[in-house]
Design an enzyme around this catalytic site. Structure first.
Site, PDB file in Angstrom:
ATOM      1  CD  GLU A  92      -3.372  -0.683   1.802  1.00  0.00           C
ATOM      2  OE1 GLU A  92      -3.571   0.475   2.189  1.00  0.00           O
ATOM      3  OE2 GLU A  92      -4.122  -1.635   2.049  1.00  0.00           O
ATOM      4  CG  HIS A 212      -1.869  -5.845  -0.763  1.00  0.00           C
ATOM      5  ND1 HIS A 212      -2.175  -4.517  -0.768  1.00  0.00           N
ATOM      6  CD2 HIS A 212      -2.672  -6.403   0.178  1.00  0.00           C
ATOM      7  CE1 HIS A 212      -3.125  -4.275   0.136  1.00  0.00           C
ATOM      8  NE2 HIS A 212      -3.448  -5.412   0.717  1.00  0.00           N
ATOM      9  N   PRO A 217     -13.296 -10.770   2.330  1.00  0.00           N
ATOM     10  CG  PRO A 217     -13.925 -10.403   4.554  1.00  0.00           C
ATOM     11  CD  PRO A 217     -13.630  -9.700   3.267  1.00  0.00           C
ATOM     12  CG  ASP A 264      -2.342  -7.415   3.784  1.00  0.00           C
ATOM     13  OD1 ASP A 264      -2.944  -8.462   4.118  1.00  0.00           O
ATOM     14  OD2 ASP A 264      -2.855  -6.287   3.870  1.00  0.00           O
ATOM     15  CG  ASN A 266      -6.171  -8.744   2.976  1.00  0.00           C
ATOM     16  OD1 ASN A 266      -6.418  -8.221   4.056  1.00  0.00           O
ATOM     17  ND2 ASN A 266      -5.786  -8.043   1.923  1.00  0.00           N
ATOM     18  CG  ASN A 330      -6.081  -5.444   9.814  1.00  0.00           C
ATOM     19  OD1 ASN A 330      -6.931  -5.068  10.596  1.00  0.00           O
ATOM     20  ND2 ASN A 330      -6.085  -5.060   8.552  1.00  0.00           N
ATOM     21  CG  PHE A 335     -10.523  -8.045  10.813  1.00  0.00           C
ATOM     22  CD1 PHE A 335     -11.056  -9.318  10.689  1.00  0.00           C
ATOM     23  CD2 PHE A 335      -9.174  -7.852  10.550  1.00  0.00           C
ATOM     24  CE1 PHE A 335     -10.248 -10.382  10.306  1.00  0.00           C
ATOM     25  CE2 PHE A 335      -8.366  -8.910  10.164  1.00  0.00           C
ATOM     26  CZ  PHE A 335      -8.904 -10.175  10.037  1.00  0.00           C
TER      27      PHE A 335
HETATM   28  C1  LIG Z   1      -7.462  -4.418   8.056  1.00  0.00           C
HETATM   29  O1  LIG Z   1      -8.575  -5.248   8.162  1.00  0.00           O
HETATM   30  C2  LIG Z   1      -9.819  -4.606   7.964  1.00  0.00           C
HETATM   31  C3  LIG Z   1     -10.876  -5.635   8.128  1.00  0.00           C
HETATM   32  O2  LIG Z   1     -10.673  -6.707   7.231  1.00  0.00           O
HETATM   33  C4  LIG Z   1      -9.892  -3.988   6.576  1.00  0.00           C
HETATM   34  O3  LIG Z   1     -11.108  -3.282   6.438  1.00  0.00           O
HETATM   35  C5  LIG Z   1      -8.746  -3.065   6.406  1.00  0.00           C
HETATM   36  O4  LIG Z   1      -8.749  -2.580   5.082  1.00  0.00           O
HETATM   37  C6  LIG Z   1      -7.462  -3.801   6.670  1.00  0.00           C
HETATM   38  N1  LIG Z   1      -6.417  -2.871   6.481  1.00  0.00           N
HETATM   39  C7  LIG Z   1      -5.611  -2.938   5.445  1.00  0.00           C
HETATM   40  C8  LIG Z   1      -4.665  -1.783   5.363  1.00  0.00           C
HETATM   41  O5  LIG Z   1      -5.596  -3.862   4.649  1.00  0.00           O
END
Ligand SMILES: *[C@@H]1O[C@H](CO)[C@@H](O)[C@H](O)[C@H]1NC(C)=O
Ligand SMILES: *[C@@H]1O[C@H](CO)[C@@H](O)[C@H](O)[C@H]1NC(C)=O
Length: 405
Positions: A92, A212, A217, A264, A266, A330, A335
């Site tokens: 990012e 990234h 989800p 990241d 996710n 995170n 979350f």
């Molecule tokens: C951190 O997690 C939250 C919930 O999934 C998400 O909304 C947010 O974008 C995340 N932050 C980043 C920088 O990815």
């Protein structure tokens, strides 16, 4: 109304006067080998939360001055400088911030770096392009040199491998996430356990990749397919790189390639993505595929066994961070979870220590609902690990690799 104002006032006073969080602890995990030469280096992985996504709507609990990029970027750079890792992977980072801020600042500290914006940048006007975020890798030039870099564009790979799969076209191809890889080569200063290496071993190849992966989800299938495409690209890169530099005719074995994979993802520890990376295999009927029509395209992307009904990748990886040491990377109001990782080749690298979490007690005592926060500039925490790497390569030295064009 008065009560409301009082609550707001107390909140603001607390915010300004709250004590700084205690230093994050260093968690020792091992001792360097004193019997043979090894390389020792530190790796940081950090999603810095780009300005474009740091909106009041998303982070309503966070005062606007704390969200301001001018404020955050200063603390982000301070944090990077404080830990001063030999290899730094960021997600990012906005294009303009890479070229006009992070790169020039870190060059002064002895780093060089590479960057690529997300794929959407290609279709944009110059003026918008500078706000597109992407991935960056910095490396300390005293310890490493760059042999080549390679951009991994998941939408392009999805298109190339779609084979008429609607799910590949509609779900995977429409997400413009990327990975960025750098083949680094160690210099003499990286051999820092105190024993001099054989000259033929000084230049070890080290493939560093940062990614990234898609955030939503609802799209765990996309995350998994992106990760499988990533591993396939890395496999091809190592075959090109190491294959050329070994003896002619010697087939490169990716399970012996030194790989650092940060990013990241996710994805939580119990996801298909992390299972695939960590165990090198994933069942073709894993629930994260959501029974969608991926199987025939995936057979071109990952080795598949009919007998076990599993896809595999050829690397042998372990994750430096698990929830045992880091319950979350995170930390927002809605979350909290571990979704950033540093994977390393477990055959050749050993973690010597890592940076632990921000003190949970501090969050509780100061009623910190989520980050960013005055003292924590992103909604992600940085990860930092110290690794010891054994040599696997001995040979031609720095001219041995054939750069991929
Ligand atoms: C951190 O997690 C939250 C919930 O999934 C998400 O909304 C947010 O974008 C995340 N932050 C980043 C920088 O990815
Ligand atoms: C990763 O794999 C190792 C075995 O190779 C296993 O012990 C560990 O629990 C796995 N971790 C995760 C997060 O799946």
């Amino acid at each position: 109304m008065n009560r409301f104002l009082t609550v707001v006032f107390i909140f603001l006073v607390r915010l300004v006067t709250a004590p700084l969080p205690p230093m994050r602890p260093w968690v020792p995990l091992g001792h360097p080998d004193r019997n043979r030469p090894t390389c020792i280096f530190t790796v940081m992985c950090y999603n810095v939360l780009c300005d474009k996504y740091a909106t009041r709507q998303m982070y309503g609990y966070c005062p606007s001055w704390v969200l301001k990029w001018e404020y955050r970027r200063k603390s982000i750079l301070e944090e990077i400088r404080h830990y001063s890792a030999d290899i730094i992977s960021l997600q990012e980072v906005e294009t303009e911030q890479f070229y006009n801020y992070f790169l020039p600042e870190l060059k002064r500290d002895g780093y060089d770096g590479i960057f690529s914006p997300k794929s959407r940048a290609k279709t944009m006007a110059e003026s918008d392009r500078r706000y597109v975020d992407g991935c960056a890798i910095f490396y300390r030039t005293a310890k490493f040199s760059l042999v080549y870099d390679h951009l991994i564009e998941f939408n392009q790979l999805a298109l190339a491998n779609a084979e008429g799969s609607d799910d590949m076209l509609n779900r995977v191809m429409t997400k413009d996430n990327i990975g960025l890889a750098a083949l680094l080569e160690t210099k003499e200063a990286a051999w820092s356990n105190g024993i001099r290496p054989d000259p033929s071993q000084i230049h070890q190849p080290l493939l560093v990749c940062t990614a990234h992966i898609h955030w939503d989800p609802q799209y765990c299938d996309v995350k998994l397919v992106q990760t499988m495409m990533l591993m396939n690209e890395l496999k091809q890169l190592t075959q090109d790189a190491v294959g050329h530099s070994f003896r002619p005719g010697h087939k490169a074995d990716p399970s012996h390639t030194q790989l650092l994979l940060c990013g990241d993802f996710n994805s939580l520890l119990d996801s298909g993505v992390i299972e695939f990376l960590n165990s090198s295999r994933i069942a073709a009927n894993h629930p994260d595929f959501k029974e969608l029509g991926y199987k025939s395209c995936l057979q071109k992307i990952a080795p598949f066994s009919d007998k076990t009904n599993e896809f595999t990748h050829p690397f042998r990886l372990a994750t430096a961070y698990t929830t045992d040491v880091m319950p979350y990377s995170n930390y927002t109001y809605d979350f909290k979870g571990l979704i950033d990782y540093i994977f390393y080749s477990k055959n050749t690298m050993v973690p010597l220590g890592l940076l632990g979490p921000v003190d949970a007690e501090w969050f509780r005592e100061n009623k910190v609902l989520g980050c960013p926060h005055r003292d924590i500039p992103s909604d992600h925490f940085s990860l930092l690990v110290e690794l010891e790497m054994s040599p696997t390569y001995s040979g031609l030295g720095s001219n041995g690799f054939i750069p991929r064009r």
